[in-house]
Design a protein around this motif. Sequence first.
Motif, PDB file in Angstrom:
ATOM      1  N   VAL A   1      57.119  40.654  49.195  1.00 33.02           N
ATOM      2  CA  VAL A   1      55.779  41.041  49.295  1.00 33.02           C
ATOM      3  C   VAL A   1      55.293  40.078  50.391  1.00 33.02           C
ATOM      4  N   GLY A   2      54.103  40.816  51.016  1.00 34.11           N
ATOM      5  CA  GLY A   2      53.611  40.329  52.347  1.00 34.11           C
ATOM      6  C   GLY A   2      52.155  40.709  52.194  1.00 34.11           C
ATOM      7  N   ALA A   3      51.207  39.629  52.115  1.00 37.90           N
ATOM      8  CA  ALA A   3      49.708  39.802  52.085  1.00 37.90           C
ATOM      9  C   ALA A   3      49.030  38.838  52.965  1.00 37.90           C
ATOM     10  N   LEU A   4      48.188  39.582  53.781  1.00 32.50           N
ATOM     11  CA  LEU A   4      47.506  38.593  54.708  1.00 32.50           C
ATOM     12  C   LEU A   4      46.375  38.488  54.735  1.00 32.50           C
TER      13      LEU A   4
ATOM     14  N   VAL B   1      50.739  29.119  42.470  1.00 31.41           N
ATOM     15  CA  VAL B   1      49.159  28.630  42.276  1.00 31.41           C
ATOM     16  C   VAL B   1      48.873  27.180  42.331  1.00 31.41           C
ATOM     17  N   GLU B   2      49.918  26.187  41.995  1.00 33.73           N
ATOM     18  CA  GLU B   2      49.637  24.716  42.145  1.00 33.73           C
ATOM     19  C   GLU B   2      49.414  24.286  43.532  1.00 33.73           C
ATOM     20  N   CYS B   3      49.898  25.087  44.362  1.00 36.62           N
ATOM     21  CA  CYS B   3      50.011  24.603  45.980  1.00 36.62           C
ATOM     22  C   CYS B   3      48.291  24.950  46.600  1.00 36.62           C
ATOM     23  N   ILE B   4      47.437  25.537  45.725  1.00 35.44           N
ATOM     24  CA  ILE B   4      46.381  26.071  46.259  1.00 35.44           C
ATOM     25  C   ILE B   4      45.401  24.390  46.740  1.00 35.44           C
TER      26      ILE B   4
ATOM     27  N   TYR C   1      38.881  37.390  40.347  1.00 33.07           N
ATOM     28  CA  TYR C   1      38.256  38.198  41.338  1.00 33.07           C
ATOM     29  C   TYR C   1      38.211  39.649  40.766  1.00 33.07           C
ATOM     30  N   ARG C   2      37.418  40.372  41.355  1.00 29.80           N
ATOM     31  CA  ARG C   2      37.123  41.813  40.996  1.00 29.80           C
ATOM     32  C   ARG C   2      38.016  42.651  41.832  1.00 29.80           C
ATOM     33  N   PRO C   3      38.780  43.558  41.334  1.00 31.69           N
ATOM     34  CA  PRO C   3      39.618  44.558  42.232  1.00 31.69           C
ATOM     35  C   PRO C   3      38.660  45.319  43.037  1.00 31.69           C
ATOM     36  N   GLY C   4      38.887  45.522  44.447  1.00 31.04           N
ATOM     37  CA  GLY C   4      38.176  46.433  45.236  1.00 31.04           C
ATOM     38  C   GLY C   4      37.209  45.671  46.030  1.00 31.04           C
ATOM     39  N   HIS C   5      37.041  44.333  46.002  1.00 30.02           N
ATOM     40  CA  HIS C   5      36.135  43.333  46.693  1.00 30.02           C
ATOM     41  C   HIS C   5      36.965  42.390  47.347  1.00 30.02           C
TER      42      HIS C   5
ATOM     43  N   ASP D   1      46.431  39.485  41.479  1.00 30.81           N
ATOM     44  CA  ASP D   1      45.523  38.121  41.117  1.00 30.81           C
ATOM     45  C   ASP D   1      46.051  37.008  41.670  1.00 30.81           C
ATOM     46  N   THR D   2      47.181  36.593  41.441  1.00 33.48           N
ATOM     47  CA  THR D   2      47.856  35.496  41.924  1.00 33.48           C
ATOM     48  C   THR D   2      47.748  35.557  43.597  1.00 33.48           C
ATOM     49  N   ILE D   3      48.010  36.480  44.228  1.00 32.82           N
ATOM     50  CA  ILE D   3      48.010  36.628  45.620  1.00 32.82           C
ATOM     51  C   ILE D   3      46.490  36.283  46.196  1.00 32.82           C
ATOM     52  N   GLN D   4      45.691  36.963  45.676  1.00 34.91           N
ATOM     53  CA  GLN D   4      44.388  36.479  45.905  1.00 34.91           C
ATOM     54  C   GLN D   4      43.899  35.079  45.880  1.00 34.91           C
ATOM     55  N   ARG D   5      44.358  34.493  44.924  1.00 39.35           N
ATOM     56  CA  ARG D   5      43.976  32.952  44.791  1.00 39.35           C
ATOM     57  C   ARG D   5      44.891  32.163  45.770  1.00 39.35           C
ATOM     58  N   VAL D   6      45.823  32.380  46.226  1.00 44.87           N
ATOM     59  CA  VAL D   6      46.619  31.815  47.184  1.00 44.87           C
ATOM     60  C   VAL D   6      45.818  32.144  48.747  1.00 44.87           C
ATOM     61  N   ILE D   7      45.495  33.294  48.802  1.00 48.41           N
ATOM     62  CA  ILE D   7      44.751  33.725  50.058  1.00 48.41           C
ATOM     63  C   ILE D   7      43.280  33.053  50.353  1.00 48.41           C
ATOM     64  N   TYR D   8      42.704  33.229  49.391  1.00 51.63           N
ATOM     65  CA  TYR D   8      41.465  32.528  49.295  1.00 51.63           C
ATOM     66  C   TYR D   8      41.337  31.011  48.796  1.00 51.63           C
ATOM     67  N   ARG D   9      42.424  30.397  48.593  1.00 55.01           N
ATOM     68  CA  ARG D   9      42.756  28.862  48.325  1.00 55.01           C
ATOM     69  C   ARG D   9      41.713  28.322  47.221  1.00 55.01           C
ATOM     70  N   THR D  10      41.591  29.268  46.288  1.00 54.25           N
ATOM     71  CA  THR D  10      40.663  29.046  45.100  1.00 54.25           C
ATOM     72  C   THR D  10      41.369  29.648  43.860  1.00 54.25           C
TER      73      THR D  10
END
Length: 386
Positions: free
Chosen positions: A106-109, A8-11, A86-90, A73-82
């Motif tokens: 883990v693989g998230a794109l 998360v600190e890499c964002i 977030y709300r699940p499903g969106h 939640d951590t994955i979406q913070r890294v992917i969206y760089r913020t």
Amino acid sequence: MDVSLGIVECIPLMEDLYYASIECDGVPLEQLAGERVGCRLEQSEGQAPGFLPQRHQLVFRSVPSPEAAPDDDTIQRVIYRTDLPYRPGHSSIIYPAELNRRPTTVGALGPYASLICGHQDYIENSVLLSAVQAVGSAARLREIREVAHTYGHRFRARSDGARNTRHRRTMLESISDGLSHLELELSYSVEAGGDIGTLVPALRVESFHNALYSTMGLTERSATIGQMLSRLSNAIAAELTSVESAEQRAGDRRRIRTVVAVTFVTTVTGTLSLLFGFFGVNAQQVDQSRSMFDDRYAPIYALIAFILASSLAIFGGMRLHERWSERRERGLLRTWETIHGLLAREFGTVMLDPMHMVAPPPNPRVPGTRPQPPDEEPQPSGTRTQ
């Protein structure tokens, strides 16, 4: 780039790297990358050198145990760089099945960033090559789109009323030649790059590559641009057909003018040759002491006039026959006849002509409609009346 920070600190670092707003010993990132690959970035045409807008970030991390795997939640913070919840499903994040098969992988794109955790080094290297191919295809797709828009603007800005059909043909042929190159480039640089399984036979790499092309929208965009090129090619082909028709009409007019001129010259010279040939013969019918306009030569002039009149009569008769044939051909095909007439001719179906439909005479055996009593309630069917 290897950093000793939490995921998360890499964002913030990812955000700076994405916009290339980072320096190393005072050297900008774009200049440093250019020097590493042996390319000198020189400013030209008033534009600052730099990276293309197409880019994709990859984040690799080791996962020693299933508990150390990042959550959604951590994955979406890294992917969206913020660093925000977030709300699940969106979310538009894609999880390839082969990259998330084991508890420690883990693989998230996402469209602009991907997170790969717990995979071997050769998988990470193959994922890097896949991202390079995808970013290169996206950049090439943008260039093809810009050139296609330029060709479309040139085609729309053409002058249809220009008399110089040669200029129009040259312009259309140049655009058509450029479109053929664009279609070939689209096929080999974008569409062919979507298949990596023939080069790297690994399920995880192929799963990542297919998901990356899908989340970046390269497949849909390449199909859209392919349709643009195809429709522009069809429009150019139709315009070339129009130009060919105009050139053919111009050629027909030139041939008609040539035929008329040659026919006129031939008629005049033929008539004069017949006339002077008669006066040039050594015969007793030609008297050298008489003028050529003497009444004695009236029969030869009458013969020449008869020949000319016969030729005009033949020409007029052929023209009348041509017009009669054209009217007859137009009368054979009904103006309202379309596919129904074709079916009637080919399959013998019944075709109703509304112009010639006649109502049949009334049949006295069929009773008419019984009028309703004006002041009474409607009676049910079958009720006997007095």
